[in-house]
Enzyme design. Structure first.
Site, PDB file in Angstrom:
ATOM      1  N   HIS A   1       3.593  14.633  -5.288  1.00 56.39           N
ATOM      2  CA  HIS A   1       2.331  14.383  -4.560  1.00 56.39           C
ATOM      3  C   HIS A   1       1.190  15.276  -5.066  1.00 56.39           C
ATOM      4  O   HIS A   1       0.173  14.761  -5.538  1.00 56.39           O
ATOM      5  CB  HIS A   1       2.563  14.503  -3.052  1.00 56.39           C
ATOM      6  CG  HIS A   1       1.313  14.600  -2.243  1.00 56.39           C
ATOM      7  ND1 HIS A   1       0.392  13.580  -2.166  1.00 56.39           N
ATOM      8  CD2 HIS A   1       0.796  15.625  -1.500  1.00 56.39           C
ATOM      9  CE1 HIS A   1      -0.620  13.961  -1.392  1.00 56.39           C
ATOM     10  NE2 HIS A   1      -0.398  15.197  -0.987  1.00 56.39           N
TER      11      HIS A   1
ATOM     12  N   HIS B   1      -2.537  22.550  -3.139  1.00 56.60           N
ATOM     13  CA  HIS B   1      -3.198  22.262  -1.870  1.00 56.60           C
ATOM     14  C   HIS B   1      -2.291  22.252  -0.642  1.00 56.60           C
ATOM     15  O   HIS B   1      -2.746  22.514   0.458  1.00 56.60           O
ATOM     16  CB  HIS B   1      -4.027  20.968  -1.947  1.00 56.60           C
ATOM     17  CG  HIS B   1      -3.251  19.708  -1.743  1.00 56.60           C
ATOM     18  ND1 HIS B   1      -2.636  19.034  -2.769  1.00 56.60           N
ATOM     19  CD2 HIS B   1      -2.969  19.006  -0.618  1.00 56.60           C
ATOM     20  CE1 HIS B   1      -2.044  17.954  -2.283  1.00 56.60           C
ATOM     21  NE2 HIS B   1      -2.234  17.914  -0.986  1.00 56.60           N
ATOM     22  N   ASP B   2      -1.011  21.951  -0.821  1.00 58.21           N
ATOM     23  CA  ASP B   2      -0.134  21.931   0.355  1.00 58.21           C
ATOM     24  C   ASP B   2       0.782  23.151   0.450  1.00 58.21           C
ATOM     25  O   ASP B   2       1.627  23.221   1.346  1.00 58.21           O
ATOM     26  CB  ASP B   2       0.722  20.651   0.346  1.00 58.21           C
ATOM     27  CG  ASP B   2      -0.050  19.449   0.882  1.00 58.21           C
ATOM     28  OD1 ASP B   2      -0.940  19.652   1.726  1.00 58.21           O
ATOM     29  OD2 ASP B   2       0.225  18.311   0.438  1.00 58.21           O
TER      30      ASP B   2
ATOM     31  N   GLU C   1       0.104  25.430   3.663  1.00 55.62           N
ATOM     32  CA  GLU C   1       0.348  24.737   4.916  1.00 55.62           C
ATOM     33  C   GLU C   1       1.833  24.404   5.129  1.00 55.62           C
ATOM     34  O   GLU C   1       2.352  24.549   6.221  1.00 55.62           O
ATOM     35  CB  GLU C   1      -0.475  23.445   4.966  1.00 55.62           C
ATOM     36  CG  GLU C   1      -0.594  22.923   6.379  1.00 55.62           C
ATOM     37  CD  GLU C   1      -1.247  21.568   6.436  1.00 55.62           C
ATOM     38  OE1 GLU C   1      -1.856  21.161   5.432  1.00 55.62           O
ATOM     39  OE2 GLU C   1      -1.132  20.915   7.479  1.00 55.62           O
ATOM     40  N   ASP C   2       2.479  23.967   4.063  1.00 56.11           N
ATOM     41  CA  ASP C   2       3.818  23.401   4.235  1.00 56.11           C
ATOM     42  C   ASP C   2       4.978  24.258   3.729  1.00 56.11           C
ATOM     43  O   ASP C   2       6.124  23.838   3.811  1.00 56.11           O
ATOM     44  CB  ASP C   2       3.895  22.038   3.510  1.00 56.11           C
ATOM     45  CG  ASP C   2       2.953  21.023   4.118  1.00 56.11           C
ATOM     46  OD1 ASP C   2       2.580  21.222   5.277  1.00 56.11           O
ATOM     47  OD2 ASP C   2       2.597  20.052   3.435  1.00 56.11           O
TER      48      ASP C   2
ATOM     49  N   ASP D   1      -6.464  13.690  -2.062  1.00 59.71           N
ATOM     50  CA  ASP D   1      -5.227  13.805  -1.287  1.00 59.71           C
ATOM     51  C   ASP D   1      -5.065  12.568  -0.401  1.00 59.71           C
ATOM     52  O   ASP D   1      -4.026  11.912  -0.366  1.00 59.71           O
ATOM     53  CB  ASP D   1      -5.344  15.089  -0.442  1.00 59.71           C
ATOM     54  CG  ASP D   1      -4.146  15.345   0.442  1.00 59.71           C
ATOM     55  OD1 ASP D   1      -3.030  14.940   0.056  1.00 59.71           O
ATOM     56  OD2 ASP D   1      -4.326  15.955   1.509  1.00 59.71           O
TER      57      ASP D   1
HETATM   58 MN    MN Z   1      -1.432  16.551   0.574  1.00 57.07          MN
END
Ligand code: MN
Length: 745
Positions: A71, A96-97, A100-101, A161
């Site tokens: 992704h 980018h993630d 957060e993840d 995204d």
């Molecule tokens: Mn994303």
């Protein structure tokens, strides 16, 4: 033994498959970036970011089962290849993630990639945060805009995204798909449009349509495919004679047919109420010239003259966005000519640079830094976004309404008497123009001249209008001004002024009340809330206002109390009234014979009402909303609240339509603006409506102002076309300048 071996083998195969997918995605990114396009050190950082993200996401998978890292890799590729962003965006997209993840902290990103990247990743993480507010989407939009004016790249990466998530949305539940589609068409598509990212916006709209109206989407898609061959033939017939002439110029150019997007065709079908077969402009012909910057303009006009020599033009359809680009930076020369068989064809003429800006918008601006007009176009817009963000709003919805008008749509070019030009959104009024020049001019604007003729305050402007504003220092904004403007700036300035007036009134009211209480030896704190409650004011502030504005007389209002030890006691308690007293906002109960079909069935079995915010008429496009405790409510599809309802409560929306049999009347309200030629105007209007048109008037209020008047007239009508007939008839009366249907919000 054997079972374990099988599992080992399966794991091994799975691992190899994952690695293949990851390698393929990474290679796709590298291929997009190409060789020699970017510096060696940026290349190293991209590899670093990939390895960092790969490790961070570890064994995470997407819903489709693919390794998660595919992704961010794809988002990075979209940023570079499809949006034209640079290496910084690619690196940030890869990461980018992570914060957060995964267990990665922002400080880890900063240590390894520096503060610039960390700041973008932080922005992206925050954009995804959760909101514990009543209207998450509106709040979300506000957040996106605040981020936008801080660093546009964050929002651009977020769009990449979103695009990848939409392209791979099939795997999600229907409910989630609808939610994402609503958010996209609510926030990201308008923003992409405003930033000039035409390709992105088109794909957003198409993907949203595919989710929300799959049948329509497929139908148009299939028909486009079926008619492809005919279309190609037509385009070739059109281009062939043109090419002969254009080739004689010995300039580099490309000419080709550009199909319209599925969503724009669907819009046309819906708004113009025509069948697919009746839409002639399913494509445009585009000519892209490869010429140096200084020759662009003259080359475009040269091509224009040849196009119009070969095919006869419709002069009114010439649009010159080369001399005056659109406010999103769009430059192009458009003309409509008559092609083979008498069919109208739009021809777009532009340079390669203009073409790139037209398709990639803001994202292309880094590449063309030397053309500073584009930069100033966005700087100007960002300033106005900041402006709206900094103005206090009662709530996010109010903010959004202010803002949305300015995101979509065309512009008009207006001139001051000195010849200075202002760009305003289409539909902007003379009052908007006043506020666009200066807040003070807006506040005190008392009369308006367009092309030397006096016009009412709510008059909409047209391109080329020259506007003169006369001010009067005693003039000040009133509540109804809000209805007369469309720009966020004007609206927020008017609200600020009204609030200021309210505050002054409240100060005065407070003083009056406190003096009265003191004279009557009444306790202040103990009695204030009682007084407010008795007269149905939500807050003390509202109570003060009403007193300051002389809507409530303190002496009179105290008469219903007696005093006991400084406390007010109500004389004799009124019997408790019916709990639903608010007549104005409660919906009209429809009589039983109104025909509405909900999900194709007669709605009579449900309890339903017509929404008061948009007063649907028979013939309007409608939907049904399942309320918490009063059955179904029927709204117009273009009700100002519709999008909000769909975005936040999409699962409660039902399809609704009018059934044919109908013997019912509806309430509608019109706003009539005209020239005030003395006291006879009310009689003249009401006589005409009731006698000549035979329509029942339910309410009538009128206000004169600087030689113009504004009347609000409530009517009982049979259906939408009946109302349209009345509007047309009234518009034609002498002295009437405009007639609008009011939505009540
Ligand atoms: Mn994303």
């Amino acid at each position: 033994m054997e079972a374990t071996e099988t599992i080992d083998l399966q794991l091994q195969l799975q691992k190899e498959k994952d690695q293949r997918l990851i390698r393929a995605a990474y290679r796709r990114l590298l291929r997009a970036i190409g060789h020699g396009q970017i510096a060696e050190e940026d290349r190293d950082q991209i590899r670093n970011a990939f390895e960092f993200a790969l490790e961070a996401h570890g064994s995470q998978r997407r819903k489709s089962g693919e390794p998660y890292i595919t992704h961010p890799l794809e988002v990075a590729r979209i940023c570079y290849e499809e949006m034209g962003l640079g290496p910084t965006a690619v690196i940030a997209a890869l990461l980018h993630d992570t914060v957060e993840d995964t267990p990665i902290e922002l400080s880890d990103v900063e240590n390894r990639f520096g503060p610039k990247i960390a700041k973008i990743v932080d922005g992206l993480t925050k954009l995804d945060g959760l909101y514990n507010v009543e209207s998450p989407q509106a709040e979300n939009f506000k957040k996106v805009l605040s981020t936008l004016v801080e660093d546009v790249r964050v929002v651009l990466i977020k769009m990449a995204d979103r695009l990848h998530n939409l392209r791979t949305i099939d795997i999600m539940s229907r409910h989630k798909q609808l939610k994402i589609a609503a958010e996209t068409s609510y926030i990201y598509a308008p923003l992409a449009h405003r930033l000039g990212l035409y390709n992105l916006k088109s794909e957003f709209m198409d993907l949203c349509l595919k989710i929300t109206e799959p049948e329509l989407y497929n139908e148009i898609n299939n028909k486009l495919k079926q008619t492809q061959k005919d279309r190609n033939k037509f385009i070739n017939d059109f281009i062939k004679p043109l090419k002969v002439e254009l080739d004689k110029l010995h300039l580099n150019y490309k000419i080709f047919g550009r199909p319209k997007t599925i969503s724009s065709i669907s819009n046309k079908i819906k708004t113009k109420k025509v069948a697919f077969e009746e839409i002639y402009d399913l494509f445009a012909v585009r000519i892209v010239l490869d010429v140096p910057l200084e020759k662009e303009k003259s080359a475009c006009w040269l091509f224009y003259s040849i196009v119009t020599d070969v095919h006869r033009p419709i002069p009114e359809r010439l649009k010159d966005w080369i001399t005056t680009p659109k406010s999103n930076g769009y430059e192009s020369l458009h003309t409509t000519v008559i092609g083979p068989g008498g069919r109208y064809v739009e021809v777009q003429i532009r340079s390669k640079r203009m073409d790139e800006i037209a398709e990639k918008g803001f994202a292309a601006h880094w590449k063309y830094k030397e053309v500073n007009s584009l930069q100033s176009v966005y700087d100007h817009w960002f300033d106005s976004v900041r402006d709206v963000l900094e103005t206090p709003h009662n709530d996010a919805i109010e903010f959004l309404n202010d803002f949305k008008a300015n995101l979509y749509g065309e512009e008009v070019y207006i001139y001051t008497p000195n010849g200075d030009m202002k760009v305003l959104p289409k539909g902007a009024t003379v009052l908007d123009f006043a506020f666009s020049i200066h807040t003070d001019i807006g506040y005190h604007a008392s009369a308006f001249k367009v092309n030397n003729k006096l016009v009412p305050m709510g008059q909409a402007l047209e391109s080329g209008d020259q506007v003169q504003i006369l001010t009067n220092k005693n003039q000040k904004p009133t509540e109804d001004w809000i209805q007369l403007v469309v720009t966020g700036k004007a609206r927020s300035r008017i609200r600020t002024a009204l609030k200021e007036e309210k505050r002054k009134a409240a100060d005065m009211g407070k003083e009056i009340l406190e003096r009265k209480f003191k004279n009557g030896k009444l306790l202040l704190d103990e009695n204030l809330d009682l007084l407010a409650k008795t007269f149905n004011f939500k807050t003390r502030f509202d109570l003060y206002c009403a007193i300051g504005e002389e809507r409530l007389d303190v002496t009179e209002s105290l008469k219903i109390f007696h005093v006991d030890k400084g406390r007010l006691i109500e004389n004799k308690p009124e019997p408790v009234e019916d709990k639903e007293p608010i007549a104005k906002s409660s919906p009209t109960t429809a009589k039983q014979n109104v025909g509405i079909l909900v999900n194709g069935e007669n709605a009579r079995q449900y309890h339903y009402t017509l929404a008061h915010c948009c007063n649907p008429l028979h013939g309007d496009e409608i939907f049904a909303y399942v309320t918490t405790n009063s059955g179904l409510r029927i709204h117009r599809s273009n009700c100002p609240n519709a999008e909000h309802l769909m975005v936040n409560h999409g699962y409660r929306i039902l399809k609704a339509e009018w059934s044919d049999k109908l013997e019912e009347t509806f309430n509608a309200e019109l706003l009539i603006i005209g020239i005030d030629d003395g006291p006879g105007v009310i009689e003249r209007l009401s006589h005409h409506i009731s006698t000549k048109l035979g329509v029942n008037i339910t309410s009538f209020s009128i206000k004169g102002h600087q030689g113009t008047f504004e009347g609000k007239i409530g009517l009982t009508v049979n259906n939408r076309s009946h109302l349209n007939y009345i509007i047309t008839a009234l518009s034609q009366l002498d002295g009437i300048s405009s007639v609008y249907r009011l939505d009540h919000t």
